[in-house]
Design a protein around this motif. Structure first.
Motif, PDB file in Angstrom:
ATOM      1  N   UNK A 296       0.687  -1.013  -0.151  1.00 31.33           N
ATOM      2  CA  UNK A 296       0.103   0.141   0.023  1.00 31.33           C
ATOM      3  C   UNK A 296       0.849   1.148  -0.079  1.00 31.33           C
ATOM      4  N   UNK A 297       0.302   2.316  -0.344  1.00 28.54           N
ATOM      5  CA  UNK A 297       0.778   3.532  -0.529  1.00 28.54           C
ATOM      6  C   UNK A 297       0.255   4.660   0.432  1.00 28.54           C
ATOM      7  N   UNK A 298       1.102   5.824   0.734  1.00 27.57           N
ATOM      8  CA  UNK A 298       0.622   7.044   1.140  1.00 27.57           C
ATOM      9  C   UNK A 298       1.095   8.162   0.404  1.00 27.57           C
ATOM     10  N   UNK A 299       0.650   9.437   0.272  1.00 30.19           N
ATOM     11  CA  UNK A 299       0.791  10.478  -0.583  1.00 30.19           C
ATOM     12  C   UNK A 299       1.565  11.690   0.329  1.00 30.19           C
ATOM     13  N   UNK A 300       2.640  12.226  -0.046  1.00 29.57           N
ATOM     14  CA  UNK A 300       3.224  13.304   0.462  1.00 29.57           C
ATOM     15  C   UNK A 300       2.724  14.436  -0.540  1.00 29.57           C
ATOM     16  N   UNK A 301       1.839  15.238  -0.076  1.00 31.96           N
ATOM     17  CA  UNK A 301       1.409  16.386  -1.148  1.00 31.96           C
ATOM     18  C   UNK A 301       2.236  17.631  -0.767  1.00 31.96           C
ATOM     19  N   UNK A 302       2.992  18.223  -1.709  1.00 37.71           N
ATOM     20  CA  UNK A 302       3.609  19.404  -1.244  1.00 37.71           C
ATOM     21  C   UNK A 302       3.264  20.460  -2.237  1.00 37.71           C
ATOM     22  N   UNK A 303       2.388  21.331  -1.954  1.00 41.12           N
ATOM     23  CA  UNK A 303       2.039  22.598  -2.826  1.00 41.12           C
ATOM     24  C   UNK A 303       2.737  24.011  -2.549  1.00 41.12           C
ATOM     25  N   UNK A 304       2.296  24.799  -3.455  1.00 43.94           N
ATOM     26  CA  UNK A 304       2.938  26.113  -3.376  1.00 43.94           C
ATOM     27  C   UNK A 304       4.513  26.161  -3.892  1.00 43.94           C
ATOM     28  N   UNK A 305       4.769  25.410  -4.630  1.00 39.68           N
ATOM     29  CA  UNK A 305       6.171  25.082  -5.158  1.00 39.68           C
ATOM     30  C   UNK A 305       6.125  25.897  -6.606  1.00 39.68           C
ATOM     31  N   UNK A 306       7.334  26.921  -6.482  1.00 36.90           N
ATOM     32  CA  UNK A 306       7.601  27.891  -7.701  1.00 36.90           C
ATOM     33  C   UNK A 306       8.658  27.574  -7.851  1.00 36.90           C
ATOM     34  N   UNK A 307       9.337  27.177  -9.357  1.00 39.55           N
ATOM     35  CA  UNK A 307      10.745  27.169  -9.835  1.00 39.55           C
ATOM     36  C   UNK A 307      11.141  28.619 -10.195  1.00 39.55           C
ATOM     37  N   UNK A 308      12.539  28.636  -9.958  1.00 38.55           N
ATOM     38  CA  UNK A 308      13.119  29.949 -10.221  1.00 38.55           C
ATOM     39  C   UNK A 308      13.381  29.768 -12.118  1.00 38.55           C
ATOM     40  N   UNK A 309      13.438  30.916 -12.616  1.00 45.37           N
ATOM     41  CA  UNK A 309      13.846  30.842 -14.136  1.00 45.37           C
ATOM     42  C   UNK A 309      15.261  30.522 -14.090  1.00 45.37           C
ATOM     43  N   UNK A 310      15.445  29.687 -15.533  1.00 49.73           N
ATOM     44  CA  UNK A 310      16.792  29.032 -15.535  1.00 49.73           C
ATOM     45  C   UNK A 310      17.913  30.109 -15.707  1.00 49.73           C
ATOM     46  N   UNK A 311      18.897  29.648 -15.018  1.00 52.85           N
ATOM     47  CA  UNK A 311      20.149  30.446 -15.496  1.00 52.85           C
ATOM     48  C   UNK A 311      21.105  29.247 -15.499  1.00 52.85           C
ATOM     49  N   UNK A 312      22.549  29.775 -15.730  1.00 49.14           N
ATOM     50  CA  UNK A 312      23.567  28.910 -15.746  1.00 49.14           C
ATOM     51  C   UNK A 312      23.999  28.082 -14.484  1.00 49.14           C
ATOM     52  N   UNK A 313      23.232  28.753 -13.339  1.00 55.25           N
ATOM     53  CA  UNK A 313      23.672  28.318 -11.943  1.00 55.25           C
ATOM     54  C   UNK A 313      22.392  27.018 -11.852  1.00 55.25           C
TER      55      UNK A 313
END
Length: 508
Positions: A455-472
């Motif tokens: 069986x499984x459970x779910x870890x829901x992580x909301x409100x994530x926002x990625x930075x715009x891509x850079x060389x770093x």
């Protein structure tokens, strides 16, 4: 009102990394890892920075804004007495110890304080230091004398106009040593609270102040498993026994004998108290008398080892009162009002459960965070699947969190990933969890939950926002870890998964 923001005991290394309970808020990087955990009879356990080794802490929040108090213990040894040794660097400003006209001194920015009648600092002695930033842009340095009595006014006061998020410890010349422990960062500290907060920090963390009065052959032991010469952490807590060995001395008098054991907070738990205990009063009973030697042995009732800092070694200090020891007709050692004090280092072995991971972790549905212009917050659902051959039971101390070295791909205001929920897989209904706190970002179950095989459970992580891509942080796949702790039958561990950034596509 003042509150503790961060606390680093700085007395444990795991895989050459310091213990960091704030991985989502503070990045810790060791360089030139000539660093070791050590112990002494004055301070207890500490981190010893040798030569050019250093630790850099990068905080998500500004740490030198108004109302911040940084407190720590330090001890230094300079190879060349004419050189300066860095104690701690905050932003680009260095608090250091140096020699000035052959007198010891401390300096910060362009200010210096030299040893005088009111201020004494010297090598190979423990001191407590504090850096306080007030609300009007001033910075005060407080340093205790070697008996840890606080000077009632700062030894250095300067103007501070630059805010920063970095702190560095060490980074000195070859041959230099810097010993440091118990780094605390307090926030919302008003000027009239400073002295009280420093004294409270000293009282809380200086649990091993007294000098040892060790007699050569006198010792003691703590045991909880006859198969090992170490202290054992296991799923079913075994009784803990204390034994005192007088060696080549004789116990003449042990009426009303009382012993106190001290260790770092978070090692012992005394079940009569609601909180973990730094010290335990142990009444001793006579047992196992031998022809030429008498040992005192007792079972420690209501005491368990919790080792919440996950130390691999621990320094335990014994204070024993009301004891008379004799070696011959001409020598006696009494412990009446003054105790006999003995320090001893114990190795710790964790044998809780199997070392295998009981979980398989992957992302359900979309596994990519869009990092283009105008991107919105997104939600990631982690499937936590029970791949063991048995039922897993989650208790109130069972918890999960996400960690990794690539949290920088997220916008700064969402790096803590505090918007996490544990859900049932089939129904997506919430599994009750405890509120998360700044001092511990694990998500704990609120009550027992059973996860059957497969069986499984779910870890829901909301409100994530990625930075715009850079060389770093370019678009790509980044590794993260799901950490788990206190799963019955298993050691604490972590399992790897990946999050992608770039153009959205769906993995089913």
């Amino acid at each position: 009102m003042a509150k503790l923001l961060y606390y680093f005991p700085l007395d444990n290394l795991v895989n050459n990394e310091i213990t960091n309970n704030y991985k989502s808020q503070v990045q810790a990087a060791l360089e030139n890892k000539n660093i070791e955990v050590d112990f002494d009879q004055h301070k207890g356990s500490f981190l010893n920075f040798k030569d050019e080794s250093k630790l850099e802490l990068t905080f998500k929040k500004t740490i030198n804004k108004g109302g911040t108090l940084i407190n720590f213990f330090f001890n230094y040894d300079k190879k060349n007495n004419n050189d300066t040794i860095s104690l701690i660097t905050i932003g680009d400003k260095v608090l250091s110890a140096t020699k000035s006209n052959n007198r010891n001194a401390v300096s910060f920015k362009n200010s210096i304080k030299v040893n005088d009648a009111d201020f004494k600092i010297r090598e190979n002695n423990w001191f407590n230091g504090s850096v306080y930033f007030d609300e009007v842009g001033n910075l005060d340095i407080y340093i205790t004398e070697e008996n840890f009595l606080l000077n009632r006014k700062p030894v250095i006061s300067v103007n501070n106009s630059v805010e920063g998020q970095n702190m560095m410890i060490g980074g000195n010349k070859e041959g230099d040593q810097l010993k440091i422990a118990d780094l605390s960062v307090y926030t919302d500290v008003s000027p009239d609270e400073v002295e009280n907060m420093i004294n409270k920090s000293i009282q809380k963390h200086l649990t091993l102040l007294s000098k040892s009065t060790l007699i050569d052959t006198v010792s003691f032991a703590l045991t909880n498993n006859t198969e090992y010469d170490k202290l054992i952490i296991e799923n079913e807590q075994q009784p803990l026994f204390f034994e005192f060995f007088p060696g080549d001395m004789t116990l003449e008098n042990y009426d009303n004998c009382v012993a106190k054991l001290k260790a770092k907070k978070g090692f012992f738990k005394y079940h009569k108290n609601t909180e973990e205990s730094d010290g335990i009063d142990v009444p001793l009973n006579l047992k196992d008398q031998q022809a030429n030697n008498t040992n005192l042995k007792t079972k420690l009732e209501g005491v368990s080892i919790i080792n919440s800092l996950e130390q691999e070694r621990v320094l335990v200090q014994l204070e024993i009162y009301n004891l008379t020891l004799t070696k011959d007709d001409f020598s006696q050692t009494y412990t009446k009002s003054q105790p006999l004090i003995i320090d001893k280092v114990f190795e710790i072995l964790d044998v809780r459960g199997g070392s295998d991971c009981p979980f398989e972790v992957f992302i359900l549905g979309n596994d990519t965070l869009y990092n283009g212009a105008g991107n919105n917050t997104q939600t990631v659902n982690l499937i936590i699947n029970n791949i063991s051959d048995e039922v897993l039971k989650f208790s109130e101390t069972s918890g999960f969190r996400v960690s990794g070295n690539f949290l920088a791909i997220l916008e700064n205001d969402v790096q803590q990933t505090n918007n996490a929920k544990l859900k049932q897989f089939s129904s997506f209904t919430d599994i009750p969890t405890k509120p998360k706190s700044t001092s511990n970002d694990f998500l704990y179950c609120q009550k027992e939950y059973v996860l059957n095989k497969g069986e499984s459970v779910i870890l829901e992580i909301s409100g994530l926002k990625a930075k715009q891509p850079t060389s770093v942080n370019p678009s790509g796949s980044y590794p993260f870890y799901l950490e788990y702790k206190n799963i019955a039958g298993y050691r604490n561990g972590k399992v790897k998964f990946c999050i992608k950034t770039g153009k959205i596509f769906y993995s089913l």
